[in-house]
Design a protein around this motif. Structure first.
Motif, PDB file in Angstrom:
ATOM      1  N   SER A  81     -53.623 -74.849  38.915  1.00 46.27           N
ATOM      2  CA  SER A  81     -52.776 -73.652  38.837  1.00 46.27           C
ATOM      3  C   SER A  81     -53.339 -72.490  39.644  1.00 46.27           C
ATOM      4  O   SER A  81     -52.783 -71.381  39.589  1.00 46.27           O
ATOM      5  CB  SER A  81     -52.587 -73.242  37.380  1.00 46.27           C
ATOM      6  OG  SER A  81     -53.800 -72.764  36.853  1.00 46.27           O
ATOM      7  N   SER A  84     -51.130 -69.827  41.511  1.00 47.51           N
ATOM      8  CA  SER A  84     -49.784 -69.812  40.938  1.00 47.51           C
ATOM      9  C   SER A  84     -49.494 -68.534  40.164  1.00 47.51           C
ATOM     10  O   SER A  84     -48.397 -68.370  39.633  1.00 47.51           O
ATOM     11  CB  SER A  84     -49.593 -71.014  40.003  1.00 47.51           C
ATOM     12  OG  SER A  84     -50.429 -70.885  38.863  1.00 47.51           O
ATOM     13  N   LYS A  86     -51.125 -67.608  37.425  1.00 44.98           N
ATOM     14  CA  LYS A  86     -51.650 -67.690  36.065  1.00 44.98           C
ATOM     15  C   LYS A  86     -53.080 -67.166  36.058  1.00 44.98           C
ATOM     16  O   LYS A  86     -53.808 -67.290  37.038  1.00 44.98           O
ATOM     17  CB  LYS A  86     -51.633 -69.133  35.557  1.00 44.98           C
ATOM     18  CG  LYS A  86     -50.255 -69.680  35.314  1.00 44.98           C
ATOM     19  CD  LYS A  86     -50.327 -71.063  34.719  1.00 44.98           C
ATOM     20  CE  LYS A  86     -48.944 -71.609  34.458  1.00 44.98           C
ATOM     21  NZ  LYS A  86     -48.982 -72.965  33.923  1.00 44.98           N
TER      22      LYS A  86
END
Length: 144
Positions: A81, A84, A86
């Motif tokens: 991730s 992304s 996050k």
């Protein structure tokens, strides 16, 4: 003709050196990772206690492997991730909870086993635990 004899001699020496190295590594190979001694054998347990500890150890390793696999998956998901949007905080709770479960389970396992042992066997158990902690922490085992 002299150079041919030299190259034949050099080839023979290198061949013998290679064979020597292979033999050295074969003789000094580490033990197979699945040649693990059972805790009940290390503690010299007998009878019903031995059977109980063997069952507890097998269950402990099954559960620990499951939690370690889950930890690897959480780390993989976290690293996949990246970029992304996050944040690490979204994974920190899960990672910490999983690590806490592994540590709690390991402590409870050894605590349950210690409750079934006499004082001499507890000394052996603590020595085993300390040797494993040295390996986990990256310190070489103490020389005897």
């Amino acid at each position: 003709m002299k150079s041919l004899k030299f190259y034949k001699s050099l080839s023979l020496v290198l061949f013998l050196l290679n064979v020597g190295v292979l033999v050295f590594f074969w003789v000094n190979r580490p033990p197979h990772p699945h040649e693990r001694i059972l805790l009940s054998e290390l503690l010299e347990l007998k009878g019903q206690v031995k059977n109980e500890v063997d069952i507890m150890e097998k269950q402990h390793h099954i559960e620990k492997r499951r939690l370690i696999k889950e930890d690897k998956l959480l780390h993989k998901r976290m690293m996949n991730s990246v970029g992304s949007g996050k944040t690490f905080d979204s994974f920190q709770v899960q990672l910490s909870a999983n690590k806490s479960n592994i540590e709690r389970m390991t402590f409870e396992f050894f605590d349950d086993i210690a409750s079934k042992l006499d004082s001499n066997q507890r000394i052996k158990l603590k020595a085993f635990i300390n040797s494993q902690l040295e390996i986990i922490n990256g310190f070489p085992p103490k020389r005897k």
